[in-house]
Design a protein around this motif. Sequence first.
Motif, mmCIF file in Angstrom:
data_model
loop_
_atom_site.group_PDB
_atom_site.id
_atom_site.type_symbol
_atom_site.label_atom_id
_atom_site.label_comp_id
_atom_site.label_asym_id
_atom_site.label_seq_id
_atom_site.Cartn_x
_atom_site.Cartn_y
_atom_site.Cartn_z
ATOM 1 N N ASP A 50 0.862 -1.191 0.000
ATOM 2 C CA ASP A 50 0.000 0.000 0.000
ATOM 3 C C ASP A 50 0.900 1.243 0.000
ATOM 4 O O ASP A 50 1.157 1.849 1.039
ATOM 5 C CB ASP A 50 -0.912 -0.015 1.237
ATOM 6 C CG ASP A 50 -1.973 1.077 1.184
ATOM 7 O OD1 ASP A 50 -1.873 1.974 0.308
ATOM 8 O OD2 ASP A 50 -2.896 1.050 2.025
ATOM 9 N N LYS A 51 1.361 1.638 -1.176
ATOM 10 C CA LYS A 51 2.342 2.714 -1.288
ATOM 11 C C LYS A 51 1.800 4.071 -0.825
ATOM 12 O O LYS A 51 2.542 4.893 -0.296
ATOM 13 C CB LYS A 51 2.850 2.815 -2.726
ATOM 14 C CG LYS A 51 3.711 1.621 -3.120
ATOM 15 C CD LYS A 51 4.348 1.814 -4.480
ATOM 16 C CE LYS A 51 5.261 0.630 -4.808
ATOM 17 N NZ LYS A 51 5.888 0.765 -6.138
ATOM 18 N N GLU A 52 0.518 4.306 -1.021
ATOM 19 C CA GLU A 52 -0.077 5.574 -0.598
ATOM 20 C C GLU A 52 -0.036 5.699 0.923
ATOM 21 O O GLU A 52 0.247 6.759 1.462
ATOM 22 C CB GLU A 52 -1.523 5.686 -1.103
ATOM 23 C CG GLU A 52 -1.646 5.895 -2.604
ATOM 24 C CD GLU A 52 -0.891 7.125 -3.080
ATOM 25 O OE1 GLU A 52 -1.004 8.184 -2.424
ATOM 26 O OE2 GLU A 52 -0.169 7.032 -4.091
ATOM 27 N N GLU A 53 -0.347 4.613 1.614
ATOM 28 C CA GLU A 53 -0.321 4.608 3.082
ATOM 29 C C GLU A 53 1.115 4.708 3.582
ATOM 30 O O GLU A 53 1.396 5.353 4.591
ATOM 31 C CB GLU A 53 -0.970 3.312 3.593
ATOM 32 C CG GLU A 53 -1.397 3.362 5.054
ATOM 33 C CD GLU A 53 -2.454 4.427 5.342
ATOM 34 O OE1 GLU A 53 -2.415 5.016 6.441
ATOM 35 O OE2 GLU A 53 -3.315 4.680 4.458
ATOM 36 N N LEU A 54 2.038 4.074 2.854
ATOM 37 C CA LEU A 54 3.443 4.094 3.226
ATOM 38 C C LEU A 54 3.999 5.512 3.180
ATOM 39 O O LEU A 54 4.820 5.903 4.017
ATOM 40 C CB LEU A 54 4.237 3.184 2.281
ATOM 41 C CG LEU A 54 5.691 2.876 2.643
ATOM 42 C CD1 LEU A 54 5.784 2.184 3.993
ATOM 43 C CD2 LEU A 54 6.328 2.014 1.562
#
Length: 370
Positions: A50-54
């Motif tokens: 989950d790159k956006e959350e990262l």
Amino acid sequence: MTKQNKAYKFRLYPTDEQALTIRKTFGCVRFVYNKMLAERKETYELLKDDKEELKKVKHPTPAKYKSEFEWLKEVDSLALANAQLNLDKAYKAFFRGNSKFPKFKRKRNKQRYTTNVVNGNIQLLDGYIKLPKLKMVKMKQHRAIPTEYAIKSCAVSMTASGKYYISILTEYEKEIESKKIENVVGLDFVMDGLFVDSEGKKANYPKFYRQFLAKLASEQRKLSRKKKGSSNWNKQRIRVAKIQEKIANQRKNFLHHKSKELVSNYDAVIIEDLDMKGMSQALKFGKSVADNGWGMFTSFLTYKLNEQGKKLVKIDKWFPSSKTCSDCGNTQPMPMNLRTYVCLCGLHLDRDVNAALNIKKEGIRLLAIA
């Protein structure tokens, strides 16, 4: 006027107390870096899908650990802050795809920390330098830093043999005017002697590593026979380290002088964009490539030419410089065992000089269309 940077490296002679503080700082910087990296790695493993959350995750700072580890307050806080900046840089490079995931620092890695100038905390004073947490440290300043150069940061390091150095990064303003390109030279990399230029001159690199190979091997064998961690093992480790440092210093000194000579005599230097790592892995080439220091040599050339508004041109590594006749342009196979280029047009020339002439011609062509 544009801002330029230049670094000056000097030997430090700290007192026993100052040396202890320096070594503590090395350890604290390594500890904080590894702590922050461990937390980032854990977060990355949880959220890598989950790159956006990262991206939203707030990363730890050195201040987080000071309450738990009180001894971190004993060293320069700016050194710890720079550890965070270095990790940020490595982390971003990983996400851009430019490098692998950052690795943990080990004690045997290069011992080094960086501090910055804040409110006059770093000052040069007649053979001494004032540094945060260390106060006045004795320094051998073998060349002057111009008064108009502003100190931006300092990197303190320790070699394997226990010598201390400081690299002072300065900033200054200078208008660099591009020089009219009149004198051009092409360099052909050679295993035996660094390079041959397009005028037929050889660099004649002295092969410092090869000169010390027998002595180094002998001292390393003695080291391997001693109990690791013992007093005698440590004394022998320092003997080995001193030989390695002598080789490195001799190589660097030679490359500085050779690059300065080229920059003084030519307006543009043409070289091939070589894959040195690939060449070093080739059969029997590893030691020769490493001993030459071609990568370091090209780095010296680059900044010295830039300082004078001159050019370093790199041609494609697949350009057939060795196979092409520098006189008529004909191409033919040139296995490594053939040391002379003989062409149907009548050319009879050393293969390296022929290659250097072709490199020069291709560089001039690229300069003309730039």
